[in-house]
Design an enzyme around this catalytic site. Sequence first.
Site, PDB file in Angstrom:
ATOM      1  N   LYS A 171       0.878  -1.176   0.000  1.00 27.80           N
ATOM      2  CA  LYS A 171       0.000   0.000   0.000  1.00 27.80           C
ATOM      3  C   LYS A 171       0.913   1.223   0.000  1.00 27.80           C
ATOM      4  O   LYS A 171       1.512   1.562   1.008  1.00 27.80           O
ATOM      5  CB  LYS A 171      -0.865  -0.010   1.270  1.00 27.80           C
ATOM      6  N   GLU A 379      10.482  15.961  15.149  1.00 30.91           N
ATOM      7  CA  GLU A 379      10.812  15.901  13.723  1.00 30.91           C
ATOM      8  C   GLU A 379       9.972  16.941  12.970  1.00 30.91           C
ATOM      9  O   GLU A 379       8.753  16.974  13.127  1.00 30.91           O
ATOM     10  CB  GLU A 379      10.475  14.494  13.230  1.00 30.91           C
TER      11      GLU A 379
HETATM   12  P1  NAP Z   1       1.823   8.572   7.868  1.00 27.75           P
HETATM   13  O1  NAP Z   1       0.439   8.969   8.148  1.00 27.75           O
HETATM   14  O2  NAP Z   1       2.560   7.800   8.897  1.00 27.75           O
HETATM   15  O3  NAP Z   1       1.790   7.755   6.497  1.00 27.75           O
HETATM   16  C1  NAP Z   1       2.683   6.737   6.127  1.00 27.75           C
HETATM   17  C2  NAP Z   1       1.917   5.609   5.450  1.00 27.75           C
HETATM   18  O4  NAP Z   1       0.994   5.022   6.366  1.00 27.75           O
HETATM   19  C3  NAP Z   1       1.081   6.046   4.260  1.00 27.75           C
HETATM   20  O5  NAP Z   1       1.077   5.018   3.287  1.00 27.75           O
HETATM   21  C4  NAP Z   1      -0.272   6.223   4.887  1.00 27.75           C
HETATM   22  O6  NAP Z   1      -1.285   6.193   3.935  1.00 27.75           O
HETATM   23  C5  NAP Z   1      -0.331   5.053   5.830  1.00 27.75           C
HETATM   24  N1  NAP Z   1      -1.286   5.183   6.919  1.00 27.75           N
HETATM   25  C6  NAP Z   1      -1.781   6.296   7.512  1.00 27.75           C
HETATM   26  N2  NAP Z   1      -2.668   5.986   8.479  1.00 27.75           N
HETATM   27  C7  NAP Z   1      -2.725   4.627   8.532  1.00 27.75           C
HETATM   28  C8  NAP Z   1      -3.440   3.690   9.343  1.00 27.75           C
HETATM   29  N3  NAP Z   1      -4.263   4.060  10.321  1.00 27.75           N
HETATM   30  N4  NAP Z   1      -3.233   2.365   9.114  1.00 27.75           N
HETATM   31  C9  NAP Z   1      -2.406   1.950   8.152  1.00 27.75           C
HETATM   32  N5  NAP Z   1      -1.715   2.795   7.342  1.00 27.75           N
HETATM   33  C10 NAP Z   1      -1.857   4.118   7.536  1.00 27.75           C
HETATM   34  O7  NAP Z   1       2.658   9.823   7.481  1.00 27.75           O
HETATM   35  P2  NAP Z   1       2.113  11.154   6.764  1.00 27.75           P
HETATM   36  O8  NAP Z   1       0.818  11.620   7.344  1.00 27.75           O
HETATM   37  O9  NAP Z   1       2.102  10.911   5.336  1.00 27.75           O
HETATM   38  O10 NAP Z   1       3.229  12.178   7.232  1.00 27.75           O
HETATM   39  C11 NAP Z   1       3.142  12.704   8.557  1.00 27.75           C
HETATM   40  C12 NAP Z   1       4.489  12.661   9.246  1.00 27.75           C
HETATM   41  O11 NAP Z   1       5.007  11.333   9.261  1.00 27.75           O
HETATM   42  C13 NAP Z   1       5.585  13.461   8.581  1.00 27.75           C
HETATM   43  O12 NAP Z   1       5.522  14.789   8.897  1.00 27.75           O
HETATM   44  C14 NAP Z   1       6.824  12.775   9.108  1.00 27.75           C
HETATM   45  O13 NAP Z   1       7.178  13.285  10.363  1.00 27.75           O
HETATM   46  C15 NAP Z   1       6.415  11.359   9.252  1.00 27.75           C
HETATM   47  N6  NAP Z   1       6.892  10.549   8.125  1.00 27.75           N
HETATM   48  C16 NAP Z   1       8.011   9.816   8.311  1.00 27.75           C
HETATM   49  C17 NAP Z   1       8.509   9.071   7.262  1.00 27.75           C
HETATM   50  C18 NAP Z   1       9.742   8.249   7.406  1.00 27.75           C
HETATM   51  O14 NAP Z   1      10.397   7.992   6.421  1.00 27.75           O
HETATM   52  N7  NAP Z   1      10.040   7.761   8.585  1.00 27.75           N
HETATM   53  C19 NAP Z   1       7.887   9.087   6.030  1.00 27.75           C
HETATM   54  C20 NAP Z   1       6.714   9.847   5.863  1.00 27.75           C
HETATM   55  C21 NAP Z   1       6.247  10.552   6.926  1.00 27.75           C
HETATM   56  P3  NAP Z   1      -1.911   7.524   3.298  1.00 27.75           P
HETATM   57  O15 NAP Z   1      -0.883   8.591   3.308  1.00 27.75           O
HETATM   58  O16 NAP Z   1      -2.264   7.072   1.944  1.00 27.75           O
HETATM   59  O17 NAP Z   1      -3.102   7.867   4.137  1.00 27.75           O
END
Ligand code: NAP
Length: 477
Positions: A171, A379
Site C-alpha cells: 500500500k 521531527e
Molecule cells: P503517515 O500517516 O505515517 O503515512 C505513512 C503511510 O501510512 C502512508 O502510506 C499512509 O497512507 C499510511 N497510513 C496512515 N494511516 C494509517 C493507518 N491508520 N493504518 C495503516 N496505514 C496508515 O505519514 P504522513 O501523514 O504521510 O506524514 C506525517 C508525518 O510522518 C511526517 O511529517 C513525518 O514526520 C512522518 N513521516 C516519516 C517518514 C519516514 O520515512 N520515517 C515518512 C513519511 C512521513 P496515506 O498517506 O495514503 O493515508
Amino acid sequence: MSSLFIDGQQCPASGGQSIVVHSPVTGEVIGEIARGQAQDIDLAVNAARRALNGRWGQQSATDRGRVLVRIGEAVLRHIDELADIEARDTGKPLTLARKDIEALARYFEFYGGACDKVHGEVIPYLPGYSVNVVREPCGVVGHIIPWNYPAQMLGRTLAPALAMGNTSVLKPAEEACLTSLRFAQIATEAGLPAGVLNIVTGFGREAGAALAAHPGINLMTFTGSPAVGVAIQTATAANHVKCVLELGGKSPQVVFADADLDKAVPVIVGAIIQNAGQTCSAGSRLLIQREVFDQVIERVAARFREIRVGLPSSAPDCGPIITQAQFLRVNQFIQECKDSGLPVLAEGILDDNLPAGGYYVRPTLFGPVPRTHKLAQEEVFGPVLAALPFDDEDDAVALANGTDYGLVCAVWTENGARQHRLAKRLEGGQVFINCYGAGGGVELPFGGVRKSGHGREKGLLALEEFSITKTIVFHHG
Ligand code: NAP
Ligand code: MG
C-alpha cells in the site's frame, strides 16, 4: 484514473471510488488514483497467498535471483520514464528522482545476487542426531510505504522480501503511488509471476488499516510516522504478526572543535536539505562544541543562504514539499519557532518564477536552540536545521542521545580515539564518522531504536527480517 494491481492485472477499486492527485509543483489536479478498500486488500492478500503456494513458492533461489536481477535491469532501461513520474508525483528535483530510480534498481540487483547465498546451519547436538537450521519465507508480507522516497522505499522493502521467496501486498502513500504502479507492470514484463506483487492504492485509514489488520498477513513492514506505527503494531498484535517499523528521527550531526570543516559543512547542509528535509534520516540537529560554535555557524549559515528552492526540472537544491497539508504543517512549525523567539541564523532563496499554488518552503537555520525546545526534540520533516552548543564529549553524547528518537548519528572529529568512543556511545541504527549517508548504501543495515522503530532493513541483515528459521532434528541412532 490509475488502477490497482492485483494478481498481475490492473483493476479498478471494487467500490469504484477515486482520490484526486495534486501536483506539488503547481498545486493543480494532475490525475486520480483508485481508492482501494478492505475488499481490495482481501483480494490482494488472497492472490499473494495463491502465488506463494504456486510456481514462485516452488522456484529455486537461483531462479528467483534471476528474476530479481532482470527486474533491476528493466528498471534501468525505464529510468527516464520512472524518474519523470517520480519527480512529477513528489516534486523532488529530477536529478534526485533519477538517483532514487537507480537505487530502486540497485536493490533488485543486490538482493537478486544474494538470493542463493543464504545458507542454513548445522548444529552439533547429541550422539545419534543431526540438526539443520534452514531459512524459509515468512509467507505473505504486507508493506506500507510513505511518500518521501516512494521508489527507494519500494526497493528497500520489496526486494529482500521477494529474495526470500515471500509474496507481497503493498500500500503506497496516497500522496505518491504512481511509480509503484508503473514498477509493477515493468516487473511483470521482466518475469515476476502474477500475484507475487500486488499493489492497492488508497487511504491509510482504509486500505492501510485493512492490510495491517488482515489475518492472512505473516509479516508487516511500515515506514512512516510514529503515531501510525503504533496503530500498525496494535493491529498486527491481534494476529500475532511481527512488524518491522521505521518511524523517522531527529538525527544529530556532532561537530567537535578539531573537525575538518571544509569536509563537514557541505555534507551537514546536504543532509538536511536533501529532498527538502523530507527524509527520515535527515541530519536535523547540528550539535557544535561551544568554543567553535560561532565559527561553524558562520560557515553553515553562508551555505544556507545559497540554497535555492525551485522547479524540479531546474536542478534546484530543494523542490516543493509533497502536499498542501505538509506545507502548512512545516510552515506553521517554522512560524512557531520564530514566535517563540528562536534566532533565525540564515534562510535559503525561493526562485522568482515559482507557481503560486506550489508548496515551496524556505529552508531555515535556527540557533542556538534550547535543549528542551520543540525544535530540538520533534521531527519537522522539512528543510529546518536546529543548531545547539555542547561543552565536552560527555555533554555531546547526552545531547545527541537526548531525544525520543535514535536513527542515524554523525560525528565530525579528527581524533581517532574519540571517533571510536562516540561510535560506541551514540544510540541509533547507523553512526557515520566524518561522512553522512542519508538514504544511501543499499548494503548498509538500517533501522532505529526507541521511537525511530525497530527491525533492520537494507544489507544482508534484511534477509533475516524477511525470513524465519526452522530447526530440523534427525535421529539416526
Ligand atoms: P503517515 O500517516 O505515517 O503515512 C505513512 C503511510 O501510512 C502512508 O502510506 C499512509 O497512507 C499510511 N497510513 C496512515 N494511516 C494509517 C493507518 N491508520 N493504518 C495503516 N496505514 C496508515 O505519514 P504522513 O501523514 O504521510 O506524514 C506525517 C508525518 O510522518 C511526517 O511529517 C513525518 O514526520 C512522518 N513521516 C516519516 C517518514 C519516514 O520515512 N520515517 C515518512 C513519511 C512521513 P496515506 O498517506 O495514503 O493515508
Ligand atoms: Mg499520508
